[in-house]
Enzyme design. Sequence first.
Site, mmCIF file in Angstrom:
data_model
loop_
_atom_site.group_PDB
_atom_site.id
_atom_site.type_symbol
_atom_site.label_atom_id
_atom_site.label_comp_id
_atom_site.label_asym_id
_atom_site.label_seq_id
_atom_site.Cartn_x
_atom_site.Cartn_y
_atom_site.Cartn_z
ATOM 1 N NE ARG A 1 -7.008 0.439 8.022
ATOM 2 C CZ ARG A 1 -6.610 0.452 6.749
ATOM 3 N NH1 ARG A 1 -5.818 1.403 6.321
ATOM 4 N NH2 ARG A 1 -6.999 -0.503 5.932
ATOM 5 C CG ASP B 1 -2.138 -0.886 1.042
ATOM 6 O OD1 ASP B 1 -2.860 -0.678 0.056
ATOM 7 O OD2 ASP B 1 -2.353 -1.785 1.878
ATOM 8 C CB CYS C 1 -4.694 8.238 -0.421
ATOM 9 S SG CYS C 1 -5.502 7.484 -1.778
ATOM 10 C CD GLU D 1 -4.631 11.559 2.306
ATOM 11 O OE1 GLU D 1 -5.020 12.707 2.078
ATOM 12 O OE2 GLU D 1 -5.339 10.551 2.086
ATOM 13 C CG ASP D 2 -3.343 6.465 4.325
ATOM 14 O OD1 ASP D 2 -4.186 7.319 4.674
ATOM 15 O OD2 ASP D 2 -3.529 5.653 3.407
ATOM 16 N NE ARG E 1 -0.931 1.793 4.084
ATOM 17 C CZ ARG E 1 -1.493 2.885 3.578
ATOM 18 N NH1 ARG E 1 -2.792 3.055 3.681
ATOM 19 N NH2 ARG E 1 -0.761 3.799 2.970
ATOM 20 C CG HIS F 1 -8.763 6.656 5.471
ATOM 21 N ND1 HIS F 1 -8.041 6.195 4.396
ATOM 22 C CD2 HIS F 1 -8.173 6.132 6.577
ATOM 23 C CE1 HIS F 1 -7.062 5.425 4.830
ATOM 24 N NE2 HIS F 1 -7.108 5.368 6.148
HETATM 25 C C1 CIR Z 1 -5.503 0.673 2.874
HETATM 26 O O1 CIR Z 1 -6.471 -0.029 3.144
HETATM 27 O O2 CIR Z 1 -4.814 1.170 3.749
HETATM 28 C C2 CIR Z 1 -5.159 0.902 1.431
HETATM 29 N N1 CIR Z 1 -5.496 -0.246 0.676
HETATM 30 C C3 CIR Z 1 -5.867 2.111 0.883
HETATM 31 C C4 CIR Z 1 -5.443 3.380 1.547
HETATM 32 C C5 CIR Z 1 -6.058 4.583 0.927
HETATM 33 N N2 CIR Z 1 -5.632 5.752 1.603
HETATM 34 C C6 CIR Z 1 -6.302 6.874 1.659
HETATM 35 O O3 CIR Z 1 -7.387 6.991 1.110
HETATM 36 N N3 CIR Z 1 -5.769 7.877 2.348
#
Ligand code: CIR
Length: 258
Positions: free
Chosen positions: A130, A60, A251, A65-66, A85, A160
Amino acid sequence: MIIAITREVSPAMVNCELTHFSRQPIDIELAYRQHQAYEDALKTLGCQVQRMPADPELPDSVFVEDAAVVLDEVAIITRPGAISRRPETASIASALKPYRQLYTIEAPGTVDGGDVLCIGKNIYVGLSTRSNMHAIEQMQDILSPHGYVVLGIPVSGCLHLKSAVTLLSKETLLINPAWVDATIFGDMQVIEVDPLEPYGANVLWIGEGVIYPANFPRTRQRVEEAVKKLGIGLSMVDVSELQKAEGAVTCCSLILRS
Ligand code: CIR
């Protein structure tokens, strides 16, 4: 100068985390091309794109962004809610170090950047699967000296907070009211997604323009009207393969002013 930090699509993206979606085949070659077109759209909006190399161990990691919350004064390296992650954050911290003083969320706090919506000095954090109150308290401690207020808010039905609501301009929200309550954000102009396009609330606003996914034609009309009124540009991108990984447009970059 506006810098957009991105990360090349991992060849392992087919093994991404999924929460609300079922697994569909992802065309990785197409995902690479779509991601490049997204980076081109960032450049068109005046960003200097700083692309990090793909990591075949981190499915991922394209969703940069995360891994961080970047503000004008500081950056916070997150502790992502999904265990798979967490190793993404070290290289993001290295990329951000030249630009910002860094702080780090510690256990038991967890937060994904996708849950963090900054509107002026208010930082809204979605209490999703999360992100938790421990992280919100840590963020408040880090950001109080800079005048920010950090607020945890309910979000449901999506991954999110920014799946449910994003900024289309300084004063305008694009929102899916089924997933988050618009009144929380106070005196903002609100554009709702078309009810047939629940995932259409994620738009990336960068000053002079916005980037929006190509596959929400009904909501797109509303976005087009809004950007026309605002006198800003609209770049459409096809991100179908990234969407299969439960990603969206905000993201795939970390935007910072340098
Ligand atoms: C996840 O589940 O963490 C990733 N497959 C997708 C993350 C998407 N992130 C976001 O929209 N900020």
